[in-house]
Design an enzyme around this catalytic site. Structure first.
Site, PDB file in Angstrom:
ATOM      1  N   ALA A 230       0.919  -1.239   0.050  1.00  6.76           N
ATOM      2  CA  ALA A 230       0.089  -0.003   0.099  1.00  6.76           C
ATOM      3  C   ALA A 230       0.759   1.368  -0.014  1.00  6.76           C
ATOM      4  CB  ALA A 230      -0.830  -0.063   1.086  1.00  6.76           C
ATOM      5  N   ARG A 231       1.407   1.562   1.323  1.00  2.00           N
ATOM      6  CA  ARG A 231       2.264   2.650   1.278  1.00  2.00           C
ATOM      7  C   ARG A 231       3.123   2.749   2.401  1.00  2.00           C
ATOM      8  NH1 ARG A 231       1.256   4.427  -3.075  1.00  2.00           N
ATOM      9  NH2 ARG A 231       0.558   6.448  -3.832  1.00  2.00           N
ATOM     10  N   ASP A 255       6.749  -3.996  -0.545  1.00  2.27           N
ATOM     11  CA  ASP A 255       6.753  -3.224  -1.801  1.00  2.27           C
ATOM     12  C   ASP A 255       7.096  -1.789  -1.625  1.00  2.27           C
ATOM     13  OD1 ASP A 255       6.806  -3.354  -4.999  1.00  2.27           O
ATOM     14  OD2 ASP A 255       5.106  -2.123  -4.610  1.00  2.27           O
ATOM     15  N   GLU A 260      11.864   6.488  -0.130  1.00  2.00           N
ATOM     16  CA  GLU A 260      12.058   5.791  -1.176  1.00  2.00           C
ATOM     17  C   GLU A 260      13.097   6.777  -2.165  1.00  2.00           C
ATOM     18  OE1 GLU A 260       8.268   4.754  -3.177  1.00  2.00           O
ATOM     19  OE2 GLU A 260       7.923   3.254  -1.489  1.00  2.00           O
ATOM     20  N   HIS A 279       8.713  -1.063  -4.987  1.00  2.00           N
ATOM     21  CA  HIS A 279       7.312  -0.142  -5.205  1.00  2.00           C
ATOM     22  C   HIS A 279       6.943  -0.273  -6.663  1.00  2.00           C
ATOM     23  CE1 HIS A 279       4.960   3.647  -3.849  1.00  2.00           C
ATOM     24  NE2 HIS A 279       4.243   2.687  -4.650  1.00  2.00           N
ATOM     25  N   ALA A 281       4.444  -2.787  -7.690  1.00  2.00           N
ATOM     26  CA  ALA A 281       3.469  -3.617  -7.532  1.00  2.00           C
ATOM     27  C   ALA A 281       2.292  -3.069  -8.609  1.00  2.00           C
ATOM     28  CB  ALA A 281       2.714  -3.652  -6.116  1.00  2.00           C
TER      29      ALA A 281
END
Length: 325
Positions: A230-231, A255, A260, A279, A281
């Site tokens: 998600a985040r 993910d 980041e 990240h 997905a």
């Protein structure tokens, strides 16, 4: 019309923009490095970058901000709303992609894929077969934290595998949750002691930040696995690394990250039994095209003076700029 993009969209998205407008692609993650180009922009599309109140204030011609995806924590939505600038989103375009990635994380963790691959490459072939960590998904229980568009797809895929699905979502009633085939929970923490997997599908807000931290992880089974596609920030990364190292939980699939890209020496990345991805997905070929085309369509709709329904804050249409429209 002029579009400024922090990074390029896919060819289909760029073609849709250039049919009607000029486009400048900054290929930067810091908007201050291309703020001059933004000052006469009608639309700004933010991918891997952030846009704060100061940047918004320095763009006097700006009419719309586009976000290919559903997360908007990288944009000061309150400042945009105060200026009458809709933040266009693309809900549903990446739901299947993220749901499939979530399942891929579950498979990788339950089959010990990553550690097994590394062991084979190091010559530890037989040791890799005898870890005792591999198990089937059928009959296991997955707790879905947030049963929106992505969570619903995850639930359906898990049910197809014969898993028991628990669901928590403050916006769904017990009847709505049960109609999706999920066991309803009014408090997400009640799911933690009974689930084999916890998968997170809520937006990052002040309410959800850190909602999975040390106290919640301690409630889980020592055999449980946490998945976050998600985040970053929803799961406390320091506490997760600690839980993995101590054996509080058995594994994790991550993910997304609070910062980041994460630093290569981040303790989370070296934690035991972690499956991680960059990240990515939502970055399937199909989803990338859907997100780009819907984002451009939404931005063009706003630029034509019409209301786009999928925005971060619908209160933006109460602004005098939208009076009579």
């Amino acid at each position: 019309m002029k579009f400024v993009l922090s990074q390029s969209l896919c060819p289909e998205g760029m073609a849709a923009i250039r049919e009607k407008a000029d486009a400048y692609v900054a290929d930067r993650t810091n908007v201050n490095e291309f703020i001059d180009e933004m000052q006469d922009a009608d639309a700004v599309v933010i991918r891997v970058a952030s846009m704060d109140a100061d940047a918004i204030a320095r763009c006097p011609h700006l009419k719309v901000i586009g976000r290919p995806g559903v997360g908007y924590d990288s944009i000061d939505v309150a400042a945009a709303t105060a200026a009458g600038i809709p933040v266009v989103l693309t809900p549903g375009t990446n739901s299947r992609s993220v749901a499939e990635h979530t399942l891929a994380m579950m498979f990788a963790a339950s089959k010990n894929i990553v550690e097994g691959q590394l062991a084979v490459k190091k010559g530890d072939f037989f040791a890799a077969r005898s870890t005792g960590r591999v198990f089937e998904l059928q009959g296991k229980t997955v707790a879905v934290l947030g049963v929106g568009a992505i969570g619903k797809d995850v639930a359906a895929l898990c049910q197809a595998l014969g898993m028991n699905v628990l669901g928590y979502d403050p916006f769904l009633s017990k009847e709505q949750m049960e109609a999706l085939g999920c066991k309803y929970y009014a408090d997400y923490e009640d799911m933690l002691p009974v689930c084999d997997f916890l998968t997170v599908h809520v937006p990052l807000t002040e309410k959800t930040r850190g909602m999975i931290s040390r106290p919640q992880l301690k409630k889980m089974k020592p055999t449980a696995i946490v998945i976050n596609c998600a985040r970053g920030g929803i799961v406390n990364e320091h506490d997760l690394a600690e839980a993995l190292e101590s054996g509080t939980i058995a594994g994790a699939g991550i993910d997304v990250y609070e910062h980041e890209p994460p630093a290569v020496n981040d303790p989370l990345l070296s934690a035991r039994h972690l499956v991680c991805s960059p990240h990515s997905a939502s970055m399937t070929k199909e989803a990338v095209v859907r997100m780009a085309e819907m984002c451009v369509e939404g931005c063009m709709t706003v630029l034509e003076g019409r209301k786009w329904p999928y925005v971060a804050d619908k209160a933006v249409y109460d602004h005098p700029r939208w009076a009579g429209k």
